[in-house]
Design a protein around this motif. Sequence first.
Motif, PDB file in Angstrom:
ATOM      1  N   TYR A  48      21.654  30.946  21.072  1.00 45.56           N
ATOM      2  CA  TYR A  48      21.801  30.860  22.526  1.00 45.56           C
ATOM      3  C   TYR A  48      21.048  32.017  23.165  1.00 45.56           C
ATOM      4  O   TYR A  48      21.173  33.163  22.736  1.00 45.56           O
ATOM      5  CB  TYR A  48      23.264  30.988  22.943  1.00 45.56           C
ATOM      6  CG  TYR A  48      24.163  29.871  22.505  1.00 45.56           C
ATOM      7  CD1 TYR A  48      23.801  28.540  22.644  1.00 45.56           C
ATOM      8  CD2 TYR A  48      25.422  30.151  21.970  1.00 45.56           C
ATOM      9  CE1 TYR A  48      24.655  27.522  22.256  1.00 45.56           C
ATOM     10  CE2 TYR A  48      26.279  29.148  21.597  1.00 45.56           C
ATOM     11  CZ  TYR A  48      25.899  27.833  21.733  1.00 45.56           C
ATOM     12  OH  TYR A  48      26.745  26.838  21.363  1.00 45.56           O
ATOM     13  N   GLN A  50      20.448  33.726  27.007  1.00 51.06           N
ATOM     14  CA  GLN A  50      20.816  33.754  28.425  1.00 51.06           C
ATOM     15  C   GLN A  50      19.549  33.816  29.264  1.00 51.06           C
ATOM     16  O   GLN A  50      18.703  34.676  29.043  1.00 51.06           O
ATOM     17  CB  GLN A  50      21.665  34.988  28.732  1.00 51.06           C
ATOM     18  CG  GLN A  50      22.942  35.075  27.964  1.00 51.06           C
ATOM     19  CD  GLN A  50      23.648  36.410  28.172  1.00 51.06           C
ATOM     20  OE1 GLN A  50      23.274  37.214  29.027  1.00 51.06           O
ATOM     21  NE2 GLN A  50      24.674  36.654  27.379  1.00 51.06           N
ATOM     22  N   ALA A  82      25.138  30.422  17.515  1.00 56.16           N
ATOM     23  CA  ALA A  82      26.087  29.382  17.921  1.00 56.16           C
ATOM     24  C   ALA A  82      27.185  29.145  16.885  1.00 56.16           C
ATOM     25  O   ALA A  82      28.271  28.703  17.244  1.00 56.16           O
ATOM     26  CB  ALA A  82      25.344  28.076  18.204  1.00 56.16           C
ATOM     27  N   SER A  86      30.947  30.099  20.628  1.00 51.05           N
ATOM     28  CA  SER A  86      30.852  28.779  21.257  1.00 51.05           C
ATOM     29  C   SER A  86      29.992  28.864  22.515  1.00 51.05           C
ATOM     30  O   SER A  86      29.741  29.944  23.049  1.00 51.05           O
ATOM     31  CB  SER A  86      32.241  28.276  21.631  1.00 51.05           C
ATOM     32  OG  SER A  86      32.775  29.033  22.713  1.00 51.05           O
ATOM     33  N   TYR A  87      29.559  27.708  22.980  1.00 55.80           N
ATOM     34  CA  TYR A  87      28.779  27.653  24.215  1.00 55.80           C
ATOM     35  C   TYR A  87      29.586  28.242  25.374  1.00 55.80           C
ATOM     36  O   TYR A  87      29.056  29.013  26.172  1.00 55.80           O
ATOM     37  CB  TYR A  87      28.365  26.205  24.513  1.00 55.80           C
ATOM     38  CG  TYR A  87      27.487  26.080  25.731  1.00 55.80           C
ATOM     39  CD1 TYR A  87      26.116  26.292  25.629  1.00 55.80           C
ATOM     40  CD2 TYR A  87      28.028  25.780  26.984  1.00 55.80           C
ATOM     41  CE1 TYR A  87      25.296  26.193  26.742  1.00 55.80           C
ATOM     42  CE2 TYR A  87      27.206  25.682  28.096  1.00 55.80           C
ATOM     43  CZ  TYR A  87      25.849  25.891  27.979  1.00 55.80           C
ATOM     44  OH  TYR A  87      25.049  25.804  29.077  1.00 55.80           O
ATOM     45  N   GLU A  88      30.864  27.922  25.434  1.00 56.48           N
ATOM     46  CA  GLU A  88      31.727  28.440  26.496  1.00 56.48           C
ATOM     47  C   GLU A  88      31.826  29.966  26.429  1.00 56.48           C
ATOM     48  O   GLU A  88      31.810  30.644  27.459  1.00 56.48           O
ATOM     49  CB  GLU A  88      33.128  27.810  26.414  1.00 56.48           C
ATOM     50  CG  GLU A  88      33.156  26.325  26.727  1.00 56.48           C
ATOM     51  CD  GLU A  88      32.625  25.434  25.591  1.00 56.48           C
ATOM     52  OE1 GLU A  88      32.542  25.876  24.428  1.00 56.48           O
ATOM     53  OE2 GLU A  88      32.241  24.283  25.909  1.00 56.48           O
ATOM     54  N   ALA A  90      29.520  31.879  25.193  1.00 60.12           N
ATOM     55  CA  ALA A  90      28.196  32.371  25.602  1.00 60.12           C
ATOM     56  C   ALA A  90      28.108  32.437  27.119  1.00 60.12           C
ATOM     57  O   ALA A  90      27.591  33.418  27.680  1.00 60.12           O
ATOM     58  CB  ALA A  90      27.090  31.475  25.039  1.00 60.12           C
ATOM     59  N   ILE A 116      21.961  28.723  29.828  1.00 57.59           N
ATOM     60  CA  ILE A 116      21.999  29.166  28.436  1.00 57.59           C
ATOM     61  C   ILE A 116      21.135  28.154  27.692  1.00 57.59           C
ATOM     62  O   ILE A 116      21.437  26.961  27.688  1.00 57.59           O
ATOM     63  CB  ILE A 116      23.431  29.136  27.851  1.00 57.59           C
ATOM     64  CG1 ILE A 116      24.398  30.018  28.639  1.00 57.59           C
ATOM     65  CG2 ILE A 116      23.405  29.492  26.368  1.00 57.59           C
ATOM     66  CD1 ILE A 116      24.298  31.491  28.369  1.00 57.59           C
ATOM     67  N   GLU A 118      19.176  26.762  24.157  1.00 56.42           N
ATOM     68  CA  GLU A 118      19.376  26.736  22.714  1.00 56.42           C
ATOM     69  C   GLU A 118      18.026  26.670  22.019  1.00 56.42           C
ATOM     70  O   GLU A 118      17.158  25.889  22.418  1.00 56.42           O
ATOM     71  CB  GLU A 118      20.209  25.511  22.314  1.00 56.42           C
ATOM     72  CG  GLU A 118      21.608  25.534  22.877  1.00 56.42           C
ATOM     73  CD  GLU A 118      22.414  24.292  22.519  1.00 56.42           C
ATOM     74  OE1 GLU A 118      21.978  23.519  21.624  1.00 56.42           O
ATOM     75  OE2 GLU A 118      23.459  24.092  23.144  1.00 56.42           O
ATOM     76  N   ARG A 185      17.425  18.474  27.789  1.00 57.68           N
ATOM     77  CA  ARG A 185      18.705  18.494  28.533  1.00 57.68           C
ATOM     78  C   ARG A 185      18.619  17.680  29.805  1.00 57.68           C
ATOM     79  O   ARG A 185      19.562  17.015  30.170  1.00 57.68           O
ATOM     80  CB  ARG A 185      19.079  19.939  28.871  1.00 57.68           C
ATOM     81  CG  ARG A 185      19.780  20.599  27.723  1.00 57.68           C
ATOM     82  CD  ARG A 185      20.465  21.849  28.105  1.00 57.68           C
ATOM     83  NE  ARG A 185      21.382  21.689  29.216  1.00 57.68           N
ATOM     84  CZ  ARG A 185      22.540  22.318  29.307  1.00 57.68           C
ATOM     85  NH1 ARG A 185      22.901  23.107  28.335  1.00 57.68           N
ATOM     86  NH2 ARG A 185      23.307  22.175  30.344  1.00 57.68           N
TER      87      ARG A 185
END
Length: 189
Positions: A48, A50, A82, A86-88, A90, A116, A118, A185
């Motif tokens: 991940y 930012q 990852a 978790s994504y949350e 991050a 975020i 990947e 995405r």
Amino acid sequence: MDFFSAHEMDGERCKALQKLEEATVIAWERESASVHSPGPVEDPEVLYRQMLNPTHYDATNKILKATAFADTSDKGGSVNRANLQSYEEAVQAATVRVAQINERKPGGAKVDLWEIIELRCQDVRDISTLAQPDLPARRAFAVFDTALEDAPSHADICQVAPGSATGRSARSKLLDLANAYLRTREHAA
């Protein structure tokens, strides 16, 4: 690892790596670079990154800036693994970071979390420089486990191919990877 301890705070870790033999640098990816390490970063891992506005993102043109990965050439481009965050988590860590940045510069331009992204570690490691008449192609980036006491998922992407033009070209390829993720995405949404 002594090298990473010696360059922990100097902001020149990646520049120092660029002066070393490629084989040595690549071998170090398979070792822990931190006493807080959960282990080396493996090729299949998702990382991940930012992306902050306006640091990495041009809101006017709605694109990542060409300088979004500039830190990979000197201090290292921070990412989180990852499989360890978790994504949350991050997003939460990025939100805290943004608040700290904004507190440090009251009255300055505000920063916010844009995305975020990947990146697959193997894709980053697969980026290479172009062969030139007097230089063979070589790995452009290495990914090191640089876990921190309060962030065991922390890792760094370092440009390990030397040279300004070579570095710009390599970082452009890394930017292409990030943009490909963003396009994926957008289509999934």
